[in-house]
Design a protein around this motif. Sequence first.
Motif, PDB file in Angstrom:
ATOM      1  N   THR A 159       0.824  -1.211   0.000  1.00  0.00           N
ATOM      2  CA  THR A 159       0.000   0.000   0.000  1.00  0.00           C
ATOM      3  C   THR A 159       0.859   1.261   0.000  1.00  0.00           C
ATOM      4  O   THR A 159       0.371   2.336  -0.273  1.00  0.00           O
ATOM      5  N   GLU A 194      -2.225   8.746  -0.635  1.00  0.00           N
ATOM      6  CA  GLU A 194      -3.463   8.073  -0.261  1.00  0.00           C
ATOM      7  C   GLU A 194      -3.813   7.046  -1.335  1.00  0.00           C
ATOM      8  O   GLU A 194      -3.677   7.314  -2.522  1.00  0.00           O
ATOM      9  N   THR A 201       0.148  -1.887  10.764  1.00  0.00           N
ATOM     10  CA  THR A 201      -0.227  -0.894  11.772  1.00  0.00           C
ATOM     11  C   THR A 201      -1.738  -0.905  12.040  1.00  0.00           C
ATOM     12  O   THR A 201      -2.171  -0.892  13.190  1.00  0.00           O
ATOM     13  N   GLN A 202      -2.534  -0.959  10.975  1.00  0.00           N
ATOM     14  CA  GLN A 202      -3.982  -0.903  11.124  1.00  0.00           C
ATOM     15  C   GLN A 202      -4.575  -2.161  11.767  1.00  0.00           C
ATOM     16  O   GLN A 202      -5.630  -2.102  12.390  1.00  0.00           O
ATOM     17  N   ASN A 203      -3.917  -3.299  11.581  1.00  0.00           N
ATOM     18  CA  ASN A 203      -4.509  -4.564  12.028  1.00  0.00           C
ATOM     19  C   ASN A 203      -3.750  -5.251  13.160  1.00  0.00           C
ATOM     20  O   ASN A 203      -4.135  -6.344  13.577  1.00  0.00           O
ATOM     21  N   GLN A 260      -9.074   0.642  -1.943  1.00  0.00           N
ATOM     22  CA  GLN A 260      -9.386   0.324  -0.559  1.00  0.00           C
ATOM     23  C   GLN A 260     -10.369  -0.844  -0.441  1.00  0.00           C
ATOM     24  O   GLN A 260     -10.276  -1.634   0.488  1.00  0.00           O
ATOM     25  N   HIS A 267      -9.801  -3.936   2.045  1.00  0.00           N
ATOM     26  CA  HIS A 267     -10.734  -4.105   3.167  1.00  0.00           C
ATOM     27  C   HIS A 267     -11.334  -5.518   3.161  1.00  0.00           C
ATOM     28  O   HIS A 267     -11.429  -6.170   4.206  1.00  0.00           O
ATOM     29  N   CYS A 321      -8.707  -7.996   4.445  1.00  0.00           N
ATOM     30  CA  CYS A 321      -8.538  -7.960   5.903  1.00  0.00           C
ATOM     31  C   CYS A 321      -9.739  -8.568   6.617  1.00  0.00           C
ATOM     32  O   CYS A 321      -9.578  -9.305   7.592  1.00  0.00           O
ATOM     33  N   THR A 380       1.280  -0.370   6.379  1.00  0.00           N
ATOM     34  CA  THR A 380      -0.042   0.172   6.694  1.00  0.00           C
ATOM     35  C   THR A 380      -0.966  -0.918   7.226  1.00  0.00           C
ATOM     36  O   THR A 380      -1.628  -0.737   8.246  1.00  0.00           O
ATOM     37  N   LEU A 381      -1.006  -2.065   6.540  1.00  0.00           N
ATOM     38  CA  LEU A 381      -1.851  -3.167   7.016  1.00  0.00           C
ATOM     39  C   LEU A 381      -1.384  -3.660   8.377  1.00  0.00           C
ATOM     40  O   LEU A 381      -2.193  -3.995   9.242  1.00  0.00           O
ATOM     41  N   GLN A 413      -3.577  -4.793  16.379  1.00  0.00           N
ATOM     42  CA  GLN A 413      -4.394  -5.091  17.560  1.00  0.00           C
ATOM     43  C   GLN A 413      -5.318  -6.283  17.318  1.00  0.00           C
ATOM     44  O   GLN A 413      -5.318  -7.245  18.081  1.00  0.00           O
ATOM     45  N   SER A 414      -6.084  -6.239  16.253  1.00  0.00           N
ATOM     46  CA  SER A 414      -7.062  -7.309  16.031  1.00  0.00           C
ATOM     47  C   SER A 414      -6.383  -8.629  15.671  1.00  0.00           C
ATOM     48  O   SER A 414      -6.787  -9.690  16.159  1.00  0.00           O
TER      49      SER A 414
END
Length: 166
Positions: free
Chosen positions: A41, A50, A97-99, A56, A60, A63, A94-95, A101-102
Motif C-alpha cells: 500500500t 493516499e 499498523t492498522q490490524n 481500498q 478491506h 482484511c 499500513t496493514l 491489535q485485532s
Amino acid sequence: MLDQTKLLNSLVVNYTLNDNTVDSFVPFILETITHYQLLVTEKVNNAKQEISLAEQGPIHKWCTRINSLLQSKVNGAKWAGVSFVKISIQQSETLFTQNLQSWSSALLTLLTRPESTLILSDVILTLSNMFGKTINKPELQREVTSHQLPRFNTTLLNLSENKELL
C-alpha cells in the motif's frame, strides 16, 4: 494499480470464501500476492500517497476475510488466515499498523486453544514477527505490545509442555 486491485479482489472472491477448501489455494494465493505485490500500500518512491477508494475495497475485503478465517472452526481455514496475516505484514506497513491489535488478539486466542502443531508453530512465528516489528514504534509498543506480550509469554510457557511443538 487498478489491475492489481481487480486481481486481489478476484483472489478473495474466487479462492478464499469457502473455509473447507481455502487451504488448498494458499500456495497459489501467496505466490500471486508475492509476485504482483498486491498488498503493497506504500508507494515505491516512499511518498506517502493516499490509496484510492477503488483500491481500498479489495484491501478491506482481504482484511475482513483474514479475520473470518482466523475465527473459523476449520483447521485449514485457520492456517490460511495465519498465512495471510504473515504475507500482509511483510508487504504492507499500513496493514500491519492498522490490524496489529485485532490480528495479535486473534492469534493469541488461537494459542490458547487445542490446535494442530502446524497452526501453533505458525502462530508463534507470526506473533514473534509482529511484536518484533514494533521495536522502533513507541505508539504500537504502548498500545499493543505492552498489553499483548505478557499474555504471549504466559501462553508460550503453558505450551512448553507440548513436546511436538518444541
